[in-house]
Design a protein around this motif. Structure first.
Motif, mmCIF file in Angstrom:
data_model
loop_
_atom_site.group_PDB
_atom_site.id
_atom_site.type_symbol
_atom_site.label_atom_id
_atom_site.label_comp_id
_atom_site.label_asym_id
_atom_site.label_seq_id
_atom_site.Cartn_x
_atom_site.Cartn_y
_atom_site.Cartn_z
ATOM 1 N N MET A 124 3.583 -5.746 -10.678
ATOM 2 C CA MET A 124 2.563 -6.503 -9.752
ATOM 3 C C MET A 124 2.400 -7.908 -9.739
ATOM 4 S SD MET A 124 -0.537 -3.560 -10.114
ATOM 5 C CE MET A 124 -0.850 -3.833 -11.683
ATOM 6 N N ALA A 125 2.665 -8.540 -11.150
ATOM 7 C CA ALA A 125 2.472 -10.078 -11.104
ATOM 8 C C ALA A 125 3.814 -10.735 -10.372
ATOM 9 C CB ALA A 125 2.448 -10.550 -12.401
ATOM 10 N N ASN A 126 5.048 -10.088 -10.371
ATOM 11 C CA ASN A 126 6.105 -10.557 -9.713
ATOM 12 C C ASN A 126 6.128 -10.026 -8.324
ATOM 13 O OD1 ASN A 126 6.950 -11.618 -12.173
ATOM 14 N ND2 ASN A 126 8.190 -10.000 -12.979
ATOM 15 N N GLU A 127 5.328 -9.193 -7.973
ATOM 16 C CA GLU A 127 5.356 -8.690 -6.554
ATOM 17 C C GLU A 127 6.519 -8.011 -6.052
ATOM 18 O OE1 GLU A 127 3.752 -11.929 -4.090
ATOM 19 O OE2 GLU A 127 1.742 -11.574 -4.651
ATOM 20 N N THR A 128 7.161 -7.231 -6.844
ATOM 21 C CA THR A 128 8.424 -6.575 -6.484
ATOM 22 C C THR A 128 8.082 -5.350 -5.506
ATOM 23 O OG1 THR A 128 7.953 -4.807 -8.434
ATOM 24 C CG2 THR A 128 9.177 -7.074 -8.921
ATOM 25 N N PRO A 129 8.793 -4.826 -4.869
ATOM 26 C CA PRO A 129 8.353 -3.820 -3.967
ATOM 27 C C PRO A 129 7.634 -2.578 -4.397
ATOM 28 C CG PRO A 129 10.773 -4.606 -3.628
ATOM 29 C CD PRO A 129 10.408 -5.053 -4.692
ATOM 30 N N VAL A 130 8.175 -2.212 -5.738
ATOM 31 C CA VAL A 130 7.365 -1.244 -6.481
ATOM 32 C C VAL A 130 6.174 -1.637 -6.875
ATOM 33 C CG1 VAL A 130 9.213 0.491 -6.772
ATOM 34 C CG2 VAL A 130 8.850 -1.093 -8.246
ATOM 35 N N GLY A 131 5.898 -2.974 -7.469
ATOM 36 C CA GLY A 131 4.810 -3.460 -7.735
ATOM 37 C C GLY A 131 3.793 -3.674 -6.823
ATOM 38 N N VAL A 132 4.052 -3.848 -5.588
ATOM 39 C CA VAL A 132 3.080 -3.816 -4.498
ATOM 40 C C VAL A 132 2.753 -2.520 -4.108
ATOM 41 C CG1 VAL A 132 3.001 -4.679 -2.129
ATOM 42 C CG2 VAL A 132 4.294 -6.148 -3.630
ATOM 43 N N LYS A 133 3.677 -1.753 -4.282
ATOM 44 C CA LYS A 133 3.293 -0.477 -3.845
ATOM 45 C C LYS A 133 2.150 0.251 -4.926
ATOM 46 C CE LYS A 133 5.499 3.639 -1.748
ATOM 47 N NZ LYS A 133 6.763 4.175 -1.490
ATOM 48 N N ALA A 134 2.605 0.032 -6.273
ATOM 49 C CA ALA A 134 1.819 0.321 -7.346
ATOM 50 C C ALA A 134 0.198 -0.240 -7.006
ATOM 51 C CB ALA A 134 2.226 0.127 -8.663
ATOM 52 N N LYS A 135 0.360 -1.516 -6.995
ATOM 53 C CA LYS A 135 -0.959 -2.181 -6.659
ATOM 54 C C LYS A 135 -1.895 -1.639 -5.706
ATOM 55 C CE LYS A 135 -2.833 -6.859 -6.595
ATOM 56 N NZ LYS A 135 -3.835 -6.635 -5.569
ATOM 57 N N SER A 136 -1.281 -1.219 -4.497
ATOM 58 C CA SER A 136 -2.024 -0.469 -3.388
ATOM 59 C C SER A 136 -2.865 0.926 -3.905
ATOM 60 C CB SER A 136 -1.011 -0.177 -2.182
ATOM 61 O OG SER A 136 -0.178 0.934 -2.525
ATOM 62 N N PHE A 137 -2.310 1.360 -4.569
ATOM 63 C CA PHE A 137 -2.778 2.709 -5.113
ATOM 64 C C PHE A 137 -3.791 2.464 -6.292
ATOM 65 C CE2 PHE A 137 0.971 4.357 -3.952
ATOM 66 C CZ PHE A 137 0.592 5.705 -3.238
ATOM 67 N N ILE A 138 -3.782 1.283 -7.135
ATOM 68 C CA ILE A 138 -4.477 0.918 -8.263
ATOM 69 C C ILE A 138 -5.939 0.275 -7.558
ATOM 70 C CG2 ILE A 138 -4.858 -0.817 -10.267
ATOM 71 C CD1 ILE A 138 -1.985 -0.139 -10.708
ATOM 72 N N ASP A 139 -5.713 -0.675 -6.593
ATOM 73 C CA ASP A 139 -6.779 -1.344 -5.770
ATOM 74 C C ASP A 139 -7.742 -0.255 -5.112
ATOM 75 O OD1 ASP A 139 -5.940 -3.590 -6.537
ATOM 76 O OD2 ASP A 139 -5.056 -4.135 -4.568
ATOM 77 N N GLN A 140 -7.047 0.903 -4.851
ATOM 78 C CA GLN A 140 -7.954 1.777 -4.107
ATOM 79 C C GLN A 140 -8.759 3.080 -5.216
ATOM 80 O OE1 GLN A 140 -6.443 3.646 -0.476
ATOM 81 N NE2 GLN A 140 -4.763 2.073 -0.599
ATOM 82 N N GLY A 141 -8.367 2.493 -6.593
ATOM 83 C CA GLY A 141 -8.756 3.453 -7.551
ATOM 84 C C GLY A 141 -8.161 4.678 -7.583
ATOM 85 N N GLU A 142 -6.819 4.804 -7.267
ATOM 86 C CA GLU A 142 -6.309 6.090 -7.158
ATOM 87 C C GLU A 142 -4.906 6.041 -8.369
ATOM 88 O OE1 GLU A 142 -4.310 6.621 -3.400
ATOM 89 O OE2 GLU A 142 -6.502 6.530 -2.285
ATOM 90 N N LEU A 143 -4.652 7.263 -8.545
ATOM 91 C CA LEU A 143 -3.676 7.367 -9.651
ATOM 92 C C LEU A 143 -2.301 6.979 -8.944
ATOM 93 C CD1 LEU A 143 -4.540 10.708 -11.612
ATOM 94 C CD2 LEU A 143 -4.493 8.480 -12.375
#
Length: 218
Positions: free
Chosen positions: A39-58
């Motif tokens: 997420m810190a490096n804003e890799t494509p999968v990191g950005v995708k993971a952050k979108s779930f985490i920010d919404q409180g989802e698994l």
């Protein structure tokens, strides 16, 4: 040498992980570290993971698996082995790890499972209590008050336990982890790479068992 570390909460996994890293120079890779870096490096999968985490989802397995593949393919692991901690968490992730290793030309050499009876772990994890007056923290097994029922710091007699530290809560958490781990234990046992270590002994004795296993495969 590529490893995976397993153990219920309170089994001493963190302590043994540090010793393994110091002795065998493998890179400790925890799920949390992988997610934070991606997420810190804003890799494509990191950005995708952050979108779930920010919404409180698994985070779905396919995203977690992609983050693991991304990390295991990085240059620092070309010459050094890894020790996975917190992945895989289920049988689908275990199959994904097998596929990832095959694609990257790696193998998982050993799974170290630190075993401690759940009853012992309940005592370890539910032993913490706190002085309500000054906030001093104690443990009934490892750090009791000098005088039973009296705080060493303020002399108070009123103690409490956090909800997370209460025996019923701890037992429930262990039961959940046991159910999660059982299929993984079977999977790696059948693969012939599971090594179970007695975690209900002195830290040095536990590590001596770990060393005996790892020295045979390195």
């Amino acid at each position: 040498m590529n490893l995976m570390l397993m153990g219920l909460p309170g089994a001493g996994k963190g302590t043994q992980a540090e010793k393994i890293v110091d002795t065998y120079s493998v890179i400790h890779i925890s799920t949390g570290d992988m997610f934070r870096a991606a997420m810190a490096n804003e890799t494509p999968v990191g950005v995708k993971a952050k979108s779930f985490i920010d919404q409180g989802e698994l985070v779905p397995d396919e995203v977690t698996n992609a983050i693991v593949k991304e990390r295991l393919g990085q240059a620092d692991l070309a010459s050094q082995g890894y020790m996975l901690d917190g992945f895989p968490r289920n049988i689908d992730q275990a199959h994904a790890l097998t596929q990832i290793n095959q694609e990257l030309g790696k193998t998982l050499d050993a799974v170290i499972d630190i075993q401690v009876e759940p009853k012992v772990l309940v005592d370890r994890l539910s032993g913490r209590f706190i002085c309500r007056t000054c906030g001093a923290t104690y443990h009934k097994l490892y750090n009791p008050t000098k005088v039973e029922g009296t705080c060493d710091h303020c002399g108070g007699h009123d103690f409490y336990q956090r909800e997370d530290d209460k025996p019923a809560t701890v037992k429930n958490r262990l039961d959940v982890n046991l159910k999660m781990n059982a299929p993984l234990v079977d999977f790696y046992q059948q693969a012939g790479i599971l090594h179970q270590v007695n975690g209900d002994q002195d830290i040095a004795e536990v590590f001596a068992e770990v060393q005996t296993i790892l020295d045979q495969i390195k």
